[in-house]
Design a protein around this motif. Structure first.
Motif, short mmCIF file in Angstrom:
data_model
loop_
_atom_site.label_atom_id
_atom_site.label_comp_id
_atom_site.label_asym_id
_atom_site.label_seq_id
_atom_site.Cartn_x
_atom_site.Cartn_y
_atom_site.Cartn_z
N ASN A 43 7.42 -7.19 -14.88
CA ASN A 43 5.84 -7.11 -15.14
C ASN A 43 5.23 -8.08 -14.10
N LEU A 44 5.63 -7.88 -12.98
CA LEU A 44 4.72 -8.40 -11.97
C LEU A 44 4.12 -7.22 -11.06
N GLU A 45 2.74 -7.49 -10.80
CA GLU A 45 1.98 -6.61 -9.98
C GLU A 45 2.51 -6.48 -8.65
N PHE A 46 2.55 -5.51 -7.98
CA PHE A 46 3.01 -5.14 -6.71
C PHE A 46 1.83 -4.74 -5.71
N HIS A 47 1.42 -5.46 -4.91
CA HIS A 47 0.62 -5.18 -3.63
C HIS A 47 1.29 -4.81 -2.48
N ALA A 48 1.00 -3.64 -1.82
CA ALA A 48 1.36 -3.33 -0.60
C ALA A 48 0.71 -4.12 0.48
N TRP A 49 1.06 -4.84 1.30
CA TRP A 49 0.63 -5.61 2.35
C TRP A 49 0.66 -5.15 3.70
N LEU A 50 -0.30 -4.47 4.25
CA LEU A 50 -0.20 -3.69 5.54
C LEU A 50 -1.01 -4.83 6.68
N ASN A 51 -0.40 -4.68 8.05
CA ASN A 51 -1.29 -5.22 9.01
C ASN A 51 -1.94 -3.91 9.56
N LEU A 52 -3.13 -4.40 10.22
CA LEU A 52 -4.17 -3.33 10.50
C LEU A 52 -4.10 -2.83 11.81
N GLN B 260 -1.21 7.68 2.33
CA GLN B 260 0.17 8.08 2.22
C GLN B 260 0.78 7.04 1.01
N ILE B 261 0.63 5.90 1.18
CA ILE B 261 1.18 4.92 0.30
C ILE B 261 0.65 5.28 -0.95
N VAL B 262 -0.55 4.90 -1.06
CA VAL B 262 -1.21 5.23 -2.43
C VAL B 262 -0.86 6.68 -3.12
N LYS B 263 -0.76 7.67 -2.40
CA LYS B 263 -0.13 8.92 -3.01
C LYS B 263 1.14 8.97 -3.35
N ASN B 264 1.81 8.28 -2.68
CA ASN B 264 3.56 8.41 -2.88
C ASN B 264 4.09 7.39 -3.64
N TYR B 265 3.45 6.43 -3.95
CA TYR B 265 3.88 5.00 -4.32
C TYR B 265 3.16 4.68 -5.64
N ASP B 266 4.05 3.95 -6.52
CA ASP B 266 3.21 3.25 -7.79
C ASP B 266 2.56 1.80 -7.48
N VAL B 267 1.93 1.61 -6.42
CA VAL B 267 1.47 0.33 -6.01
C VAL B 267 0.30 -0.01 -7.04
N ASP B 268 0.40 -1.45 -7.10
CA ASP B 268 -0.93 -1.85 -7.98
C ASP B 268 -2.19 -2.22 -7.07
N GLY B 269 -1.91 -2.55 -5.84
CA GLY B 269 -2.95 -2.88 -4.74
C GLY B 269 -2.62 -2.60 -3.40
N ILE B 270 -3.76 -2.34 -2.51
CA ILE B 270 -3.29 -2.23 -1.06
C ILE B 270 -4.13 -3.40 -0.35
N HIS B 271 -3.57 -4.14 0.49
CA HIS B 271 -3.86 -5.61 0.84
C HIS B 271 -3.69 -5.71 2.45
N PHE B 272 -4.61 -6.20 2.96
CA PHE B 272 -4.75 -6.39 4.22
C PHE B 272 -5.01 -8.04 4.65
N ASP B 273 -4.36 -8.45 5.61
CA ASP B 273 -4.52 -9.85 6.02
C ASP B 273 -5.62 -10.27 6.91
N ASP B 274 -5.60 -11.09 7.82
CA ASP B 274 -6.69 -11.51 8.69
C ASP B 274 -7.01 -11.03 9.96
N TYR B 275 -5.98 -10.13 10.46
CA TYR B 275 -5.85 -9.39 11.64
C TYR B 275 -6.60 -8.21 11.69
N PHE B 276 -7.83 -8.23 12.49
CA PHE B 276 -8.82 -7.24 12.54
C PHE B 276 -8.89 -7.21 14.11
N TYR B 277 -9.97 -7.52 14.67
CA TYR B 277 -9.74 -7.73 16.02
C TYR B 277 -9.09 -8.96 16.60
#
Length: 512
Positions: free
Chosen positions: A126-135, A185-202
């Motif tokens: 019963n833990l939410e799973f957020h997929a964390w991606l570097n942009l 691709q991730i949202v369609k194919n996997y049962d994630v609870d969230g999509i998450h990005f960190d602080d790396y933009f420019y």
């Protein structure tokens, strides 16, 4: 500003009065509190262990990490699944990460899909799973391996070279579409609870380095005359595209950002900024207008990395946290807590002090800790402090009414019987579908004394949160009567308005 300084003054008065964590009201159970850890995969920070390329051992280690966090009553994990245009999941056009298999593009051995596995194990607890991606990152300074089909090889014209790394050039529309498609691709194919990005933009500025995107600016400026404004516009466009795509595919999936803690410093020209003196800011140096993304409703939560102590001379924790409290525009605020700094010399009282400050003055929806190993390795005894005090009781993830405000129907036919050891065992049946077709996703059990009026706002009465529709109350005392109430929750944490109730008589017998 006056009110902020008054708040901070009273906080320090409270701290100096000898009121400690054990008896302070600030450590009382919280019914709703987001509690999460970042599980970093880049450079094998948290998982998998460096050099551990056997899939079964990786699975065992990930289960160990989840079990540790569950014991600490965390309710979500953020797992890094894309480090540098690579992947920790099978259904991807990008190559497997070298940190997973030892060589970029190499399949796991024995084969498995880590993302599927991790989501399933998290949800089982019963833990939410957020997929964390570097942009932005395509390669590292010293990439040990590079697959022939890596995007930096097949699309070199999409790359910016900065400080020895290759970065995706956000100014190119096709690049923004490419990144958006990765998320889709991730949202369609996997049962994630969230999509998450960190602080790396420019990229973070490096002395002597120049970001060479002038030609891209000339080609794609769209009438914007200032290159800095154009860069911010590119990042805005990317975040909007991703937000819009997620909402169209799976509107229940949350989208959030964990930016560098300071949006902008306050000045006469920037009156909306925080009273800080940061040497760089998210807005001016990373070209990420995170405050705007909240204001426009493009993201569901913000998790600013406030990795600064209370006594920091230029970026004091209190002031920055208070600023974020006033600038979330109704969306959730999860404070990014830099507990890794305990090992670097933080006072052992700093992290607990921040938790207390958050609860008393920020009213944030919770915290995310960087990083996972800081907890599992119990830096400075902080994991023990959470378990003994602040997270002693479980907590529910706050709902997001802008995504779903319809509660599920309550569970039915609650029955409580004693087993052969005299321990009450609760069983119940799921409720029917709600009007929005949501089913019960998990349950909460509250326990009250016989004769006590049930009050479900009392967090200390919450004794179970989980997916199973059975619960063994091993902490119940023999020969005592209790009132049990069970509620249900949907995927987005709306609690049923009604509940199933059962009253046990004194002694070993049970009656409805």
């Amino acid at each position: 500003m006056t009110n902020r300084f008054i708040q901070i003054f009273f906080f320090f008065c409270l701290s100096c009065s000898g009121c400690n964590a054990q008896n302070s009201a600030l450590s009382k159970p919280q019914k709703y509190e987001f509690r999460a850890a970042w599980i970093a995969t880049v450079e094998n920070i948290d998982w998998p262990k460096r050099g551990q390329y056997n899939s079964e051992l990786q699975k065992q280690d990930f289960i160990r990490i989840l079990n540790e966090h569950k014991k600490s009553n965390l309710n979500a994990v953020f797992v890094q699944v894309r480090d540098a245009c690579d992947a920790y999941y099978a259904k991807s056009t990008e190559p497997w990460s070298e940190f997973l298999t030892g060589q970029q593009g190499k399949f796991p051995t024995p084969f498995y899909d880590p993302l599927n596995f991790m989501i399933e194990e998290a949800h089982n607890r019963n833990l939410e799973f957020h997929a964390w991606l570097n942009l932005n990152r395509a390669t590292f300074k010293k990439s040990r391996t590079l697959a022939p089909d890596h995007i930096s090889v097949t699309k070199p014209e999409w790359m910016l070279v900065y400080d020895g790394q290759k970065l995706l050039n956000f100014g190119i529309p096709e690049v923004r579409k490419y990144i958006t498609d990765v998320v889709v691709q991730i949202v369609k194919n996997y049962d994630v609870d969230g999509i998450h990005f960190d602080d790396y933009f420019y990229p973070y500025e490096v002395t002597g380095e120049v970001l060479k995107d002038e030609e891209t600016f000339k080609k794609y400026n769209g009438g914007i005359k200032n290159i800095n404004e154009w860069r911010r516009s590119n990042t805005d466009s990317l975040i909007y595209q991703i937000s819009d795509a997620i909402k169209k595919i799976k509107p229940r999936v949350k989208f959030g950002i964990s930016p560098f803690g300071v949006w902008r410093n306050f000045s006469l020209k920037n009156p909306d900024g925080s009273c800080t003196q940061a040497g760089l800011t998210s807005y001016d140096n990373l070209y990420a207008d995170t405050r705007k993304w909240l204001q426009q409703g493009w993201i569901d939560y913000i998790a600013p990395q406030i990795y600064f102590e209370h006594a920091h001379s230029k970026i004091p924790y209190n002031e920055l946290a208070l600023w974020w409290k006033d600038n979330t525009f109704g969306k959730h605020l999860y404070i990014g807590q830099g507990i890794y700094k305990i090992k670097a010399g933080w006072s052992l009282t700093e992290a607990p002090k921040q938790i207390r400050f958050n609860r008393e003055y920020i009213s944030s929806q919770g915290s995310i800790f960087f990083s996972s190993r800081s907890l599992t390795e119990n830096y400075g005894g902080f994991q023990d402090t959470l378990r003994r005090n602040y997270y002693r009781f479980p907590a529910l993830i706050p709902a997001m009414p802008w995504k779903d405000s319809i509660p599920p129907l309550a569970p039915q036919k609650l029955l409580v019987l004693k087993n052969d050891k005299g321990i009450p065992v609760l069983t119940w049946q799921p409720g029917e579908k709600a009007v929005d077709d949501d089913l019960n996703n998990y349950y909460a059990v509250y326990r009250f004394e016989k004769g006590e009026k049930p009050d479900l706002t009392k967090a200390e009465k919450l004794i179970y949160i989980g997916k199973m529709n059975t619960f063994e109350d091993s902490a119940a005392e023999k020969f005592r009567g209790y009132i049990y109430c069970v509620t249900s929750f949907d995927r987005l944490h709306n609690e049923s308005e009604d509940y199933a109730m059962f009253t046990t008589e004194y002694g070993y017998e049970s009656s409805k």
